[in-house]
Design a protein around this motif. Structure first.
Motif, PDB file in Angstrom:
ATOM      1  N   ILE A 138       0.912  -1.281   0.062  1.00  0.00           N
ATOM      2  CA  ILE A 138       0.016   0.013  -0.043  1.00  0.00           C
ATOM      3  C   ILE A 138       0.901   1.334  -0.131  1.00  0.00           C
ATOM      4  O   ILE A 138       0.623   2.269  -0.749  1.00  0.00           O
ATOM      5  N   ASP A 142       2.087   2.957  -6.008  1.00  0.00           N
ATOM      6  CA  ASP A 142       1.043   3.946  -6.486  1.00  0.00           C
ATOM      7  C   ASP A 142       0.095   3.553  -7.612  1.00  0.00           C
ATOM      8  O   ASP A 142       0.736   2.624  -8.828  1.00  0.00           O
ATOM      9  N   ARG A 303      -2.123   7.036   2.059  1.00  0.00           N
ATOM     10  CA  ARG A 303      -1.565   5.754   1.872  1.00  0.00           C
ATOM     11  C   ARG A 303      -0.340   5.390   2.873  1.00  0.00           C
ATOM     12  O   ARG A 303      -0.247   4.238   3.042  1.00  0.00           O
TER      13      ARG A 303
END
Length: 321
Positions: A138, A142, A303
């Motif tokens: 994660i 991207d 993220r």
């Protein structure tokens, strides 16, 4: 005092956060090899003094040749290879991401314990590995959302690394070195413990990990010094004496990492369950988010936070399931 073990464990996580940040600063000022020669030399000095004060012997006198062999091998793998990769990851992708990759160390430990010690790799360990990998994925991958408008539809399911490939390899190498080094340390520590007379064991048992770490520091210091000489970078040692900020960062890294961090991590498991202590001490990738933002201007996004949290959950599963 209630929750003393939990408080100490959180302190250890903070201590390792300081060590990671200081190591990044020190490596940028002194260079990876010079930084680690100083670091190993001071860690060895502190270990010798500690052994002398607590046991009356500067060296682990009960460690036989088998213990020395396994612990030296652990030092080569863990301190030399592992820390070389770790400090280069700090320079390439930053201490925050470097610490995130270190959450894979328990996974490598479980794997090598299965291969070398024939310990069972159960379903819970496999689940923990998958969750930890998911958290790292994660953070380092991207989606194609940032592609140009004309290419977005084609890149709908495409993913790419958001970090330099070299930095990712350094991070994986650091976790591998830490994981394998830990397994080799366990074998060496078992031989070391078996060499202590039964009558003396209760008095010195709590100090044996420090004696084992002393042997590992010997291997790390010899390897880093030899490599520095082979590369002809001895001038860096002389120049480092005038870099006060780099030396201060290095000293802070030594005190908060191999000395305070290791010592208090051993103390934490005396006051609380090992699983709880290990889980709390694994919170470094989360704790380091804000300091790395303040010190190095590294952005914090959803993220990175989610990835760090998921990775820490994966590490906790190794100890709590």
């Amino acid at each position: 005092m209630q929750y003393l073990g939990e408080i100490i464990s959180l302190g250890v996580a903070c201590s390792w956060t300081v060590a990671a940040l200081a190591s990044e600063v020190g490596s940028r000022h002194l260079g990876v090899f010079v930084m680690n020669v100083w670091r190993m030399a001071l860690a060895l000095l502190f270990s010798v003094v500690l052994m002398w004060v607590t046991t009356g012997h500067a060296l682990p006198v009960h460690a036989g040749w088998q213990a020395w062999t396994w612990l030296l091998a652990s030092g080569v793998v863990g301190y030399f290879f592992g820390d070389w990769c770790l400090f280069n990851s700090y320079l390439t992708i930053g201490s925050r991401m470097g610490q995130l990759f270190m959450t894979l160390a328990p996974a490598f430990s479980a794997f090598f314990a299965y291969v070398l010690l024939h310990q069972t790799l159960g379903l819970s360990s496999i689940v923990a590995i998958i969750v930890t990998l998911a958290g790292i994925a994660i953070s380092v991958f991207d989606s194609g959302d940032d592609a140009t408008h004309t290419k977005r539809s084609a890149a709908l399911f495409a993913h790419h690394l958001s970090l330099p490939r070299k930095g990712v390899l350094f991070g994986l190498g650091a976790a591998l070195g830490q994981g394998l080094g830990l397994v080799l340390s366990k074998v060496g520590l078992d031989y070391y413990t078996s060499g202590v007379p039964a009558a003396e064991l209760p008095q010195v048992e709590s100090y044996l990990p420090f004696g084992a770490n002393l042997i590992r520091c010997v291997a790390g210091l010899v390897c880093f010094t030899a490599w520095l000489l082979m590369r002809g970078e001895t001038g860096g040692m002389r120049r480092s004496l005038s870099d006060h900020r780099g030396l201060l960062a290095m000293l802070l890294a030594v005190l908060s990492g191999p000395f305070i961090g290791v010592g208090f991590s051993l103390m934490a498991v005396q006051y609380t369950a090992a699983g709880i202590a290990s889980t709390l001490m694994a919170l470094t990738p989360i704790i380091i988010l804000l300091p790395s933002r303040w010190l190095f201007g590294q952005p914090i996004n959803v993220r990175s936070v989610v990835g760090a949290v998921v990775s820490c959950i994966g590490v906790s599963l190794f100890f709590l399931l």
